[in-house]
Design a protein around this motif. Structure first.
Motif, PDB file in Angstrom:
ATOM      1  N   ILE A 117       0.845  -1.203   0.000  1.00 53.93           N
ATOM      2  CA  ILE A 117       0.000   0.000   0.000  1.00 53.93           C
ATOM      3  C   ILE A 117       0.879   1.251   0.000  1.00 53.93           C
ATOM      4  N   GLY A 118       1.951   1.220   0.777  1.00 48.74           N
ATOM      5  CA  GLY A 118       2.870   2.370   0.801  1.00 48.74           C
ATOM      6  C   GLY A 118       3.484   2.636  -0.557  1.00 48.74           C
ATOM      7  N   ALA A 119       3.868   1.570  -1.256  1.00 50.91           N
ATOM      8  CA  ALA A 119       4.443   1.730  -2.593  1.00 50.91           C
ATOM      9  C   ALA A 119       3.406   2.315  -3.549  1.00 50.91           C
ATOM     10  N   GLY A 120       2.170   1.830  -3.467  1.00 52.88           N
ATOM     11  CA  GLY A 120       1.124   2.348  -4.344  1.00 52.88           C
ATOM     12  C   GLY A 120       0.763   3.790  -4.030  1.00 52.88           C
ATOM     13  N   MET A 121       0.635   4.099  -2.753  1.00 51.68           N
ATOM     14  CA  MET A 121       0.277   5.467  -2.356  1.00 51.68           C
ATOM     15  C   MET A 121       1.380   6.461  -2.718  1.00 51.68           C
ATOM     16  N   SER A 122       2.625   6.020  -2.665  1.00 52.66           N
ATOM     17  CA  SER A 122       3.715   6.936  -3.016  1.00 52.66           C
ATOM     18  C   SER A 122       3.643   7.338  -4.489  1.00 52.66           C
ATOM     19  N   LYS A 123       3.025   6.502  -5.294  1.00 54.38           N
ATOM     20  CA  LYS A 123       2.879   6.823  -6.720  1.00 54.38           C
ATOM     21  C   LYS A 123       1.733   7.802  -6.971  1.00 54.38           C
ATOM     22  N   LEU A 124       0.858   7.958  -5.978  1.00 55.57           N
ATOM     23  CA  LEU A 124      -0.277   8.859  -6.128  1.00 55.57           C
ATOM     24  C   LEU A 124      -0.113  10.154  -5.337  1.00 55.57           C
ATOM     25  N   GLY A 125       0.929  10.235  -4.530  1.00 54.55           N
ATOM     26  CA  GLY A 125       1.134  11.416  -3.697  1.00 54.55           C
ATOM     27  C   GLY A 125       1.406  12.670  -4.510  1.00 54.55           C
ATOM     28  N   GLU A 126       1.277  13.823  -3.867  1.00 54.69           N
ATOM     29  CA  GLU A 126       1.455  15.097  -4.589  1.00 54.69           C
ATOM     30  C   GLU A 126       2.887  15.310  -5.055  1.00 54.69           C
ATOM     31  N   ARG A 127       3.845  14.641  -4.424  1.00 55.76           N
ATOM     32  CA  ARG A 127       5.241  14.794  -4.852  1.00 55.76           C
ATOM     33  C   ARG A 127       5.679  13.694  -5.817  1.00 55.76           C
ATOM     34  N   SER A 128       4.747  12.847  -6.229  1.00 51.94           N
ATOM     35  CA  SER A 128       5.107  11.777  -7.156  1.00 51.94           C
ATOM     36  C   SER A 128       5.153  12.311  -8.583  1.00 51.94           C
ATOM     37  N   SER A 129       5.783  11.548  -9.427  1.00 51.61           N
ATOM     38  CA  SER A 129       5.907  11.933 -10.825  1.00 51.61           C
ATOM     39  C   SER A 129       4.542  11.873 -11.509  1.00 51.61           C
ATOM     40  N   ALA A 130       4.290  12.832 -12.388  1.00 49.57           N
ATOM     41  CA  ALA A 130       3.016  12.875 -13.123  1.00 49.57           C
ATOM     42  C   ALA A 130       2.837  11.662 -14.025  1.00 49.57           C
ATOM     43  N   CYS A 131       3.927  11.017 -14.389  1.00 48.02           N
ATOM     44  CA  CYS A 131       3.813   9.868 -15.299  1.00 48.02           C
ATOM     45  C   CYS A 131       2.990   8.740 -14.693  1.00 48.02           C
ATOM     46  N   TRP A 132       2.912   8.657 -13.367  1.00 53.75           N
ATOM     47  CA  TRP A 132       2.090   7.611 -12.751  1.00 53.75           C
ATOM     48  C   TRP A 132       0.618   7.873 -13.026  1.00 53.75           C
ATOM     49  N   ARG A 133       0.190   9.117 -12.865  1.00 54.68           N
ATOM     50  CA  ARG A 133      -1.210   9.462 -13.119  1.00 54.68           C
ATOM     51  C   ARG A 133      -1.542   9.393 -14.609  1.00 54.68           C
ATOM     52  N   GLU A 134      -0.551   9.630 -15.439  1.00 53.58           N
ATOM     53  CA  GLU A 134      -0.747   9.569 -16.892  1.00 53.58           C
ATOM     54  C   GLU A 134      -0.559   8.159 -17.445  1.00 53.58           C
ATOM     55  N   LEU A 135      -0.187   7.230 -16.578  1.00 51.40           N
ATOM     56  CA  LEU A 135       0.057   5.819 -16.936  1.00 51.40           C
ATOM     57  C   LEU A 135       1.171   5.670 -17.976  1.00 51.40           C
ATOM     58  N   THR A 136       2.207   6.502 -17.870  1.00 52.34           N
ATOM     59  CA  THR A 136       3.298   6.458 -18.855  1.00 52.34           C
ATOM     60  C   THR A 136       4.666   6.164 -18.252  1.00 52.34           C
ATOM     61  N   CYS A 137       4.739   5.871 -16.985  1.00 45.58           N
ATOM     62  CA  CYS A 137       6.047   5.709 -16.337  1.00 45.58           C
ATOM     63  C   CYS A 137       6.917   4.618 -16.950  1.00 45.58           C
ATOM     64  N   THR A 138       6.316   3.547 -17.427  1.00 43.90           N
ATOM     65  CA  THR A 138       7.163   2.478 -17.963  1.00 43.90           C
ATOM     66  C   THR A 138       7.629   2.754 -19.386  1.00 43.90           C
ATOM     67  N   GLU A 139       7.191   3.848 -19.980  1.00 38.76           N
ATOM     68  CA  GLU A 139       7.715   4.204 -21.301  1.00 38.76           C
ATOM     69  C   GLU A 139       9.191   4.585 -21.226  1.00 38.76           C
ATOM     70  N   THR A 140       9.633   5.057 -20.069  1.00 40.00           N
ATOM     71  CA  THR A 140      11.050   5.409 -19.897  1.00 40.00           C
ATOM     72  C   THR A 140      11.765   4.480 -18.918  1.00 40.00           C
ATOM     73  N   HIS A 141      11.007   3.707 -18.162  1.00 46.22           N
ATOM     74  CA  HIS A 141      11.609   2.884 -17.106  1.00 46.22           C
ATOM     75  C   HIS A 141      12.674   1.927 -17.613  1.00 46.22           C
ATOM     76  N   TYR A 142      12.431   1.304 -18.753  1.00 45.35           N
ATOM     77  CA  TYR A 142      13.315   0.219 -19.185  1.00 45.35           C
ATOM     78  C   TYR A 142      14.700   0.685 -19.600  1.00 45.35           C
ATOM     79  N   PHE A 143      14.866   1.943 -19.961  1.00 45.93           N
ATOM     80  CA  PHE A 143      16.228   2.374 -20.273  1.00 45.93           C
ATOM     81  C   PHE A 143      16.793   3.307 -19.205  1.00 45.93           C
ATOM     82  N   THR A 144      16.021   3.591 -18.163  1.00 42.85           N
ATOM     83  CA  THR A 144      16.546   4.424 -17.075  1.00 42.85           C
ATOM     84  C   THR A 144      16.711   3.645 -15.775  1.00 42.85           C
TER      85      THR A 144
END
Length: 197
Positions: A117-144
């Motif tokens: 739950i902590g891992a999931g909530m950290s992705k929705l927090g106000e200081r999290s990256s917008a890519c989580w809300r946009e569902l795009t985080c894994t577009e860059t994850h594999y090379f970063t």
């Protein structure tokens, strides 16, 4: 120089630093972990010693400690592991005369719930990256990612719809499935384990 460490490095290829105490703590932990993992001896003193060794490293507050907070979670889980082992040494990895205490099993489930739950909530927090809300985080994850594996290039080049589905499934895995870990029906928990894996 300590001859034993010179022998470890020259003959066995085991590296060591100039901090002999840290080397001793680390290699003692490795040895105890191997004994416990292989089931050579099952005894509460082994995870207790491992917990004490790791606590001594975490309390260094040095560069060898990452500092993400996982250290304390690992210590918490390690402390609970002490109570899953028998008080007296046995050669059986799962002795029938000492079943695991139900309270410890529930505390481990609660820890799993909190972690996910902590891992999931950290992705929705106000200081999290917008890519989580946009569902795009894994577009860059594999090379970063810190340690890309051989399949990373192929996964990176999958279509955007696949990446959106990946992130959505991450939210299911971290914000929905953890509640099933706490259900007091074994079949549900087994299903949850496989779904998490």
């Amino acid at each position: 120089p300590v001859p034993a460490f010179d022998f470890l490095e020259s003959v066995l290829g085991v590296p060591h630093t100039q901090d002999i105490a840290l080397d001793l703590v680390n290699w003692t932990g490795v040895a105890l972990s191997i004994v416990l993992t292989l089931g050579l001896v099952n005894w509460a003193a082994l995870p207790a010693a491992l917990w004490g060794l790791y606590l001594s490293i975490v309390n260094l507050e040095a560069r060898v400690v990452i500092g993400y907070g996982w250290e304390w979670e690992t210590l918490e889980i390690g402390f609970l592991m002490i109570f899953l082992c028998p008080v007296y040494p046995t050669l059986s990895p799962f002795p029938r005369w000492t079943p695991p205490p139900a309270a410890v099993l529930w505390l481990l489930r609660w820890s799993t719930f909190r972690l996910l739950i902590g891992a999931g909530m950290s992705k929705l927090g106000e200081r999290s990256s917008a890519c989580w809300r946009e569902l795009t985080c894994t577009e860059t994850h594999y090379f970063t990612q810190p340690m890309p594996n051989p399949t990373a290039w192929y996964f990176h080049h999958l279509p955007p719809a696949f990446h959106r589905a990946e992130v959505a499934l991450t939210f299911v895995e971290q914000l929905v499935l953890p509640f099933l870990v706490l259900v007091p029906v074994r079949a549900v928990r087994v299903f949850t384990c496989y779904a998490e894996l």
